[in-house]
Each structure stands twice: as structure tokens, then as C-alpha cells.
Design a protein around this motif. Structure first.
Motif, short mmCIF file in Angstrom:
data_model
loop_
_atom_site.label_atom_id
_atom_site.label_comp_id
_atom_site.label_asym_id
_atom_site.label_seq_id
_atom_site.Cartn_x
_atom_site.Cartn_y
_atom_site.Cartn_z
N CYS A 15 0.84 -1.20 0.00
CA CYS A 15 0.00 0.00 0.00
C CYS A 15 0.87 1.24 0.00
O CYS A 15 0.55 2.25 0.59
CB CYS A 15 -0.95 0.00 1.21
SG CYS A 15 -0.12 0.01 2.80
N ASP A 190 -19.10 -0.95 -1.20
CA ASP A 190 -17.75 -1.01 -0.63
C ASP A 190 -17.54 -2.30 0.16
O ASP A 190 -16.41 -2.83 0.21
CB ASP A 190 -17.48 0.21 0.25
CG ASP A 190 -17.32 1.49 -0.56
OD1 ASP A 190 -16.94 1.39 -1.74
OD2 ASP A 190 -17.60 2.58 -0.04
N ARG A 195 -13.49 -2.44 0.08
CA ARG A 195 -12.78 -1.16 0.08
C ARG A 195 -13.07 -0.38 1.35
O ARG A 195 -14.20 -0.38 1.84
CB ARG A 195 -13.18 -0.33 -1.14
CG ARG A 195 -12.55 -0.80 -2.44
CD ARG A 195 -13.19 -0.13 -3.64
NE ARG A 195 -13.31 1.31 -3.52
CZ ARG A 195 -12.33 2.18 -3.78
NH1 ARG A 195 -11.15 1.73 -4.18
NH2 ARG A 195 -12.51 3.47 -3.67
N ILE A 196 -12.04 0.28 1.85
CA ILE A 196 -12.17 1.17 3.01
C ILE A 196 -12.23 2.59 2.49
O ILE A 196 -11.25 3.13 1.94
CB ILE A 196 -10.99 0.99 3.98
CG1 ILE A 196 -10.95 -0.44 4.52
CG2 ILE A 196 -11.07 1.99 5.12
CD1 ILE A 196 -12.17 -0.84 5.34
N ALA A 216 -9.62 3.30 10.22
CA ALA A 216 -9.60 2.84 8.83
C ALA A 216 -8.59 1.71 8.67
O ALA A 216 -8.85 0.69 8.02
CB ALA A 216 -9.26 3.99 7.89
N GLY A 220 -9.54 -2.13 7.81
CA GLY A 220 -8.93 -2.63 6.59
C GLY A 220 -8.17 -3.93 6.84
O GLY A 220 -8.26 -4.88 6.07
N PHE A 225 -9.54 -5.72 3.70
CA PHE A 225 -10.06 -4.79 2.71
C PHE A 225 -8.94 -3.85 2.28
O PHE A 225 -7.97 -3.61 3.00
CB PHE A 225 -11.21 -3.96 3.27
CG PHE A 225 -12.54 -4.69 3.33
CD1 PHE A 225 -12.63 -6.05 3.06
CD2 PHE A 225 -13.71 -4.01 3.66
CE1 PHE A 225 -13.84 -6.72 3.11
CE2 PHE A 225 -14.93 -4.66 3.72
CZ PHE A 225 -15.00 -6.01 3.44
N GLU A 226 -9.10 -3.28 1.09
CA GLU A 226 -8.10 -2.37 0.55
C GLU A 226 -8.44 -0.93 0.91
O GLU A 226 -9.60 -0.50 0.82
CB GLU A 226 -8.03 -2.51 -0.97
CG GLU A 226 -6.95 -1.67 -1.58
CD GLU A 226 -6.81 -1.90 -3.06
OE1 GLU A 226 -5.91 -1.31 -3.67
OE2 GLU A 226 -7.61 -2.67 -3.61
N LEU A 227 -7.43 -0.18 1.33
CA LEU A 227 -7.63 1.24 1.61
C LEU A 227 -7.73 1.99 0.28
O LEU A 227 -6.88 1.84 -0.59
CB LEU A 227 -6.46 1.79 2.43
CG LEU A 227 -6.12 1.07 3.74
CD1 LEU A 227 -5.01 1.82 4.47
CD2 LEU A 227 -7.34 0.95 4.63
N LYS A 232 -5.55 6.82 1.34
CA LYS A 232 -4.11 6.72 1.58
C LYS A 232 -3.43 8.06 1.36
O LYS A 232 -2.53 8.45 2.12
CB LYS A 232 -3.50 5.64 0.67
CG LYS A 232 -3.88 4.23 1.08
CD LYS A 232 -3.12 3.19 0.28
CE LYS A 232 -3.69 3.00 -1.09
NZ LYS A 232 -3.07 1.87 -1.82
N TYR A 272 0.30 -1.56 7.56
CA TYR A 272 -0.39 -0.36 7.07
C TYR A 272 0.15 0.89 7.76
O TYR A 272 0.39 1.92 7.12
CB TYR A 272 -1.89 -0.47 7.34
CG TYR A 272 -2.70 -1.20 6.28
CD1 TYR A 272 -2.45 -1.00 4.93
CD2 TYR A 272 -3.73 -2.06 6.64
CE1 TYR A 272 -3.21 -1.65 3.96
CE2 TYR A 272 -4.49 -2.72 5.69
CZ TYR A 272 -4.22 -2.52 4.35
OH TYR A 272 -4.97 -3.16 3.40
#
Length: 543
Positions: A15, A190, A195-196, A216, A220, A225-227, A232, A272
Motif C-alpha cells: 500500500c 464497498d 474497500r475502506i 480505517a 482494513g 479490505f483495501e484502503l 491513503k 499499514y
């Protein structure tokens, strides 16, 4: 490029800033919520109250319960949002109804507004059908500059949804209509795409309440889940990092980190934090540590917890209790600074890891003490492992046991050394042992390669061999072993009228003697003390 310990520089979670987002995954999300029998009873009782008093109140379950039910996960934390009255007022109506139908009234607990604990609105609690339920009113909020404490007022469902941290937490289940309400229009999608996302622009959301950055990350990691890219970008923003450091209490940051550590993907959450350049905002270090903290300390720390988590997963969670697992992760995270100290205001040397846990995260003093103990014990395990793995006599470690009054039989040296260590760390010995496998053998230590099958199998084998050796030596629970003689009895045998340091030394000798002679009796112990004392006196007279 490789760092001082051989770690390659690369994002730990994929990420990193500016990286292309991976293909969206599709997660199984239900189209409707199926209620359990208990939930039907709870919601039916609440609707009875609304109808009886003709309240015209819309009852909505908010947040996590809705999210988890749609994801087919169990959830027992039910928060009810009311559109036209306060939580305590509705609870009083519930009790009036219970009295009317001849049932026992319930106590009402009111949790006052407490911004330091992220409680911006009064919450009422009471038991419905033997389950604790929280009641709050729908609200809108406005933030003043340089404050994370909002001004609250009654709001609509839409206002309430948009003021929440994430779209997946902004869903409602309307009890009156038996339907899911996705007010932002993004929550369900979402969830499905994993997704976040924040309901409002992320930077503004984070500046209003920077704690939402950590929330978050936590969600995630929990759901894998993807940020979102824009999220980001906002987390990378220096203004947001400054707000996180200045507007959020250390207690709240520590609480969020502790939730991450106790959750399903702690290593991913720490990765993260690292990849979003938040490590030093979350984990503050003391001034002037000795030696100086390595330049890539944040990366080393996260690599260690990732290695530790991978190793624990391969062995199986059941070997540790929840508390042992939690402290295992903290100790692994701060393994790179295990030998780093700072001088406090009382001129006392304090481990940096202890400072981070106690002063930076504001966790329990006992947590900091245990992490320090684990670091000390794992170093001792690293020295002891080669000798427990082999049949060689550990001469360099045996020197530590030498005593003018005590001779340890060579065959008992391993048992005495291991027993002394286990009595220090007690039922956390397996935790310390597993951590030590990350450091053994020292010459080939590199956490980047630990996830390879070869390295993983090798360290798991080390743990298994040592654990078996402890069992064969009959040392599990050795810390519960009582000395054959107490202080008073020891004074009698030694013919001393007063105690003092000499009694403490003899009790330590007695401990070693018992470890070397696990079947020794009290009479044999007394004979050994008398013989040792007489032998020493004879030597002194000859001199």
C-alpha cells in the motif's frame, strides 16, 4: 538496497504511496439481514414500546452490527439510533411499558459524554431480552478548528451516516421497516468490493477526527479490505499526521493499537501503519535513546511482527491464551529495540520498549514489564537452545552455576539452567521461546526470508525440539515448585540467629539443588547443606 540487518526496502503491505491499486476482490455480502430468534424478540419488544406510546420513532440499528450481519459474521453488539428522542428517554419508556405489561423493570445505565474516550454523545444502556443494548439519538456534528470534540445536535439519518468514519460503518438496519438503509449509497458496494472509504472527503474527515485514520487501518486489516487511494493520500498528508499527534490523546491511540493487536490481522495493521508513514506518530520514542534507534527501525519492527505472526499461525493459536498472544505480538514488534534504553528523570535506565508501551500507548504497567521480561528471557533462550538441542556439556553456561557450596552434576546442568529460566518467565516461557526462534541462529537472522517454507519449518522445528526437551526434563510448571526449606528452617539448619543476605544466597543454592535433584527429600537437602557448610569451614581452617 539492504539495511543493516539485511532487510530489503519495499512496501510491507503493497500500500505504498502512489502504487497502483490491485484488482478489486468481490466479497460475499447478503442482500438482506436474517435475524436470530433473540434479535427478533429484542426488536419486537422495542416496536411494542413504540406502538404502545404512539411515539412515531424510527428505530435503527447502526454501524458494526449491520456490517457484520451482511458479511455473514456473528455480532452481539447492538446499538440503536433514535430519530426523535434521547436514549435515556426511550429507556424510560421501555420501563413504563414493562410495568404496564406486568414485567420486571430494568436498570438504566447512562454513559456520559467523554471526548477523551471518543464518547461525544450521551449513551443509555439497558438489558432487553437478557442482552445489553445501547441507545443514542441520530446526530449531526460540527468540528471546531484544532479540536476533535464536535458540537453535537439532533440530526437526520443522512447526517448521521455521513458523519461516521467509514462507508461500511454507515449502514442502518431500520427495525420499523425490516430493511437495510444505505444512506451514503456506497456502504454495500464497498463491502462487496472490499474497500475502506470515508463517506466525506478523507482529508477533511481525518482532520475533524484523526483517530479515524487508525480506525480505517484497523478495519482494513480485520477484513483484509483495501484502503482507497484517496484515503491513503490523506493519511500521508503531513497536516493529518500533525493532527493525529496533537488532537488525539495517547490513551485513545493506545486503545486503537490494542484493538489491532487483539484482532484477526495484527501484522497487516502494523504494516499499514508503516507504509502510510504513521509509525512514529503512533509509537513515540523517548529522547536520546542509547544506542541510537536505527534509521529503519520502523521497518525492522514491522518485519519482526510479521515474522512472529507467520510463525504463530504455522504452529497454531491454541498454544497461547489471548493475553499471551497479545503480549507476544508487542514483544515481537519491539524486538529490534530490546537492548535500547533511555535515562528517565530519576536517572534510571528504562527499556525503550517499556516507554513505548507505558508512556506512548498508555497501556498497563504490567504489559510493559512483561514485554521487558520476554525480551530478557528470549535472549537467554537463544544462548540455551544450542545446548538443549545437543548432548554437549554447556561449559560456558555452566560457569554461571559455579558455587563454592554447590556442585551441579554434569547430567543435571541443562535442567538447572532451563529450570531457572522458566521460573523467571513462568507460564510465558513458550511465548519467550517462540520469540527467541526469530533470533536463533544469530548469524543467519533475517526476517525478510522467514516466510519461506524452509525458514518457517526450521524455526518451527527449533521451537518443537526445545518444547519437547522441557517436557522430557519435567520442567513445565516448575515455577510452582516450593523450596523444601523456608527461611526459618534454613536458619535452623545453618545455626543462624539472624537472617540477612546469606539466607537469600542459600535459598538460591537450594533452588539449584532441587532442580538438580528433582526427587530429593528434605532430609537429603539438610544433609547436603550441613556437608557443604562443614566442607567450607574445613577449607577456611586450612587456609
Amino acid at each position: 538496497m539492504r539495511g543493516a540487518l539485511g532487510f530489503r526496502s519495499r512496501p510491507l503491505c503493497g500500500c505504498g504511496h502512489g502504487l497502483a491499486r490491485s484488482m478489486e476482490a468481490t466479497h460475499a455480502v447478503k442482500d438482506r439481514i436474517d435475524l436470530t430468534e433473540k434479535e427478533e424478540n429484542i426488536f419486537g419488544r422495542l416496536l411494542d414500546v413504540v406502538r404502545h406510546f404512539k411515539l412515531e420513532t424510527q428505530l435503527r440499528v447502526a454501524g458494526g452490527w449491520v456490517r457484520d450481519k451482511l458479511l455473514r459474521k456473528d455480532c452481539y453488539d447492538i446499538d440503536i439510533a433514535l430519530d426523535n428522542m434521547l436514549g435515556r428517554d426511550f429507556c424510560e419508556k421501555v420501563n413504563e411499558y414493562l410495568k404496564f405489561v406486568g414485567e420486571e423493570q430494568q436498570g438504566i445505565g447512562v454513559i456520559q459524554c467523554n471526548p477523551d474516550q471518543s464518547k461525544h454523545l450521551e449513551t443509555a444502556r439497558m438489558r432487553i431480552c437478557d442482552t445489553w443494548i445501547d441507545f443514542v439519538n441520530l446526530r449531526s456534528e460540527t468540528y471546531a478548528e484544532n479540536s476533535r470534540i464536535p458540537t453535537m445536535k439532533f440530526g437526520t439519518a443522512e447526517e448521521d451516516a455521513y458523519r461516521r468514519d467509514l462507508t461500511i460503518n454507515s449502514l442502518f438496519y431500520n427495525i420499523n421497516t425490516n430493511s437495510v438503509e444505505d444512506v451514503t449509497g456506497r456502504g454495500i458496494q464497498d463491502l462487496k468490493s472490499g474497500r475502506i472509504v470515508t463517506p466525506l472527503p478523507p482529508k477533511a474527515t481525518f482532520l475533524d477526527d484523526p483517530l479515524r485514520v487508525l480506525r480505517a487501518i484497523r478495519f482494513g486489516a480485520r477484513f483484509d479490505f483495501e484502503l482507497a487511494e484517496e484515503l491513503k493520500e490523506a493519511a500521508f498528508d503531513e497536516e493529518v499526521k500533525t493532527a493525529l499527534a496533537n488532537k488525539i490523546s495517547r490513551e485513545r491511540i493506545g486503545h486503537e493499537v490494542d484493538l489491532m493487536m487483539s484482532d484477526k490481522q495484527p501484522a497487516k495493521a502494523m504494516a499499514y501503519i508503516h507504509d502510510l508513514k504513521l509509525f512514529y506518530a503512533v509509537f513515540t520514542f523517548p529522547e536520546n535513546p542509547q544506542p541510537a534507534v536505527p534509521e529503519q527501525c520502523d521497518r525492522y519492527c514491522v518485519l519482526h511482527i510479521n515474522a512472529a505472526w507467520t510463525l504463530l499461525q504455522s504452529i497454531g493459536y491454541s498454544i497461547f491464551s489471548d493475553e499471551q498472544r497479545r503480549l507476544y505480538l508487542y514483544a515481537s514488534l519491539f524486538l529490534p529495540v530490546r537492548s535500547t534504553i533511555y535515562i528517565d528523570k530519576k536517572s534510571k535506565e528504562v527499556p525503550v520498549a517499556s516507554f513505548i508501551i507505558r508512556d506512548s500507548l498508555k497501556l498497563k504497567a504490567s504489559d510493559a514489564e512483561m514485554v521487558t521480561n520476554l525480551h530478557v528471557a528470549c535472549e537467554k533462550f537463544v544462548d540455551l537452545i544450542p545446548f538443549l538441542e545437543s548432548n554437549e556439556d554447556p561449559e560456558d553456561l555452566k560457569v554461571k552455576l559455579e558455587d563454592e557450596y554447590l556442585e551441579i552434576p554434569p547430567a543435571s546442568t541443562k535442567r538447572v539452567l532451563a529450570g531457572l529460566l522458566l521460573r523467571q518467565i513462568k507460564d510465558f516461557w513458550r511465548v519467550a521461546l517462540l520469540i527467541s526462534t526469530l533470533l536463533h541462529p544469530k548469524a543467519s537472522h533475517t526476517c525478510d526470508t522467514l516466510n519461506s517454507h524452509t525458514e518457517l519449518d526450521r524455526r518451527r522445528e527449533i521451537f518443537g525440539k526445545f518444547e519437547s526437551a522441557i517436557t522430557q526434563l519435567d520442567l513445565d510448571h516448575v515455577w510452582k515448585m516450593k523450596l523444601l526449606l523456608d527461611g526459618k528452617a534454613m536458619m535452623g539448619v545453618l545455626q543462624l540467629k539472624l537472617g540477612g543476605p546469606s539466607i537469600g544466597k542459600w535459598r538460591q543454592r537450594l533452588l539449584k539443588w532441587q532442580l538438580a535433584h528433582p526427587n530429593g527429600t528434605t532430609e537429603e537437602c539438610i544433609d547436603w547443606i550441613k556437608q557443604s557448610q562443614a566442607k567450607r569451614q574445613k577449607i577456611d581452617c586450612s587456609a
